[in-house]
Design an enzyme around this catalytic site. Structure first.
Site, PDB file in Angstrom:
ATOM      1  N   SER A  28       0.830  -1.210   0.000  1.00 49.38           N
ATOM      2  CA  SER A  28       0.000   0.000   0.000  1.00 49.38           C
ATOM      3  C   SER A  28       0.861   1.255   0.000  1.00 49.38           C
ATOM      4  O   SER A  28       2.031   1.252   0.412  1.00 49.38           O
ATOM      5  CB  SER A  28      -0.916   0.008   1.228  1.00 49.38           C
ATOM      6  OG  SER A  28      -0.175   0.291   2.399  1.00 49.38           O
ATOM      7  N   GLY A  64     -10.257  -1.906   2.781  1.00 44.61           N
ATOM      8  CA  GLY A  64      -9.398  -1.356   1.751  1.00 44.61           C
ATOM      9  C   GLY A  64      -8.339  -0.450   2.347  1.00 44.61           C
ATOM     10  O   GLY A  64      -8.388  -0.102   3.538  1.00 44.61           O
ATOM     11  N   ASP A  84      -0.417  -3.362  13.946  1.00 39.35           N
ATOM     12  CA  ASP A  84      -0.723  -4.580  13.191  1.00 39.35           C
ATOM     13  C   ASP A  84       0.050  -5.792  13.697  1.00 39.35           C
ATOM     14  O   ASP A  84      -0.254  -6.921  13.306  1.00 39.35           O
ATOM     15  CB  ASP A  84      -0.384  -4.390  11.705  1.00 39.35           C
ATOM     16  CG  ASP A  84      -1.296  -3.389  11.020  1.00 39.35           C
ATOM     17  OD1 ASP A  84      -2.429  -3.194  11.502  1.00 39.35           O
ATOM     18  OD2 ASP A  84      -0.868  -2.800  10.004  1.00 39.35           O
TER      19      ASP A  84
END
Length: 297
Positions: A11, A151, A82
């Site tokens: 990303s 997303g 994360d």
């Protein structure tokens, strides 16, 4: 010239974060060359299911850790929120970089610019990929409806602006700032409105625990204040859940006691219904020096 291979997600935000880490390492080690290797993770590929329903703790780290295990990369840059509190055997967090704003932010649909969550119309739909955010905010703002939105940041902002489905979405302030999108922030949520995720706003560098040269290399990136705070948060979360920072258990703050112990005032948000959570109070965490080997690693 030695080449250091750095793993990251594909990303735009992940690349911006990794580029900043690599730029610092280059400045400190001009004799080294760095190669960035980007890859997709399970969390990047599964976009039609809420994160809380996938049933996998390492959604955004597993593929990167496989590459680290196979020595395809020498280190991996993660958003610390994360990274599960229990790492696979043989891995460690080699560095925690300076934390940016840890709070959650609200980005509003253009027609609701100037509003706050409190002043949005009844039954307005707010998008979030986080069960933690949805549960806390549903309790604080019962007139709103919360719906999963998946997303990367670009995709979620596009869904907000182009579809008429969402009145607002909740994102991490740090991510918006790193992308240069501060102007989209309509409201920053106070901890009493929505407690941020463990490690949110900080970057963690994961390495193989036996690679002492890489440990020495990335150790230059440590920010002492961020390190202490995030060790406390992750240790507290590990004590509660042995799991992922996304499970809904959050740390309110950390402070040193007069005896030199690190105290964390914690809020254990244990789900009992769709929007009801229980509270549990203080806990004590050992000195951070032992945590660095026992908890952080």
């Amino acid at each position: 010239m030695r080449v250091i291979r750095v793993g990251t997600r594909k990303s735009q935000l992940a690349r911006i974060q990794t580029d900043s880490v690599v730029a610092t390492l280059k400045a400190l080690n001009p004799g080294l060359q760095f190669e960035i290797i980007a890859m997709s993770t399970t969390g990047d590929r599964i976009l039609d299911t809420a994160l809380s329903k996938i049933g996998e703790k390492s959604l955004f780290t597993k593929e990167l850790e496989h590459a680290l295990e196979k020595k395809e990369v020498d280190l991996v840059v993660h958003s610390l929120k994360d990274l599960p509190t229990v790492l696979p055997p043989g891995f460690t967090i080699g560095a925690i970089c300076k934390r940016e704003n840890p709070y959650d932010a609200v980005v509003f649909h253009p027609k609701f610019v100037g509003k706050t969550l409190e002043t949005l119309p009844e039954k307005s739909v707010v998008g979030t990929s986080s069960l933690r955010r949805a549960a806390q905010l549903q309790r604080k703002f019962p007139h709103l409806e919360f719906k999963s939105i998946r997303g990367n940041l670009n995709t979620r902002l596009q869904k907000l602006d182009e579809l008429q489905e969402f009145s607002a979405i909740i994102l991490a302030t740090a991510g918006l700032q790193r992308m240069g999108w501060q102007n989209r922030i309509g409201q920053i949520l106070r901890p009493e409105e929505c407690m941020y995720a463990v490690g949110q706003g900080a970057l963690g560098v994961e390495v193989r625990a036996r690679d002492q040269d890489i440990l020495d290399l990335v150790g230059m990136l440590h920010d002492p204040e961020t390190l202490l705070c995030c060790i406390a948060e992750r240790a507290f979360l590990k004590h509660l859940t042995y799991g992922s920072p996304r499970t809904g258990h959050r740390v309110v703050k950390g402070l040193w006691s007069s005896q030199g112990e690190l105290l964390t005032a914690g809020r254990r948000l244990q789900r009992t219904s769709s929007s009801a959570y229980s509270y549990k109070g203080w806990t004590t965490v050992p000195d951070w020096r032992s945590l660095e080997s026992g908890w952080l690693r």
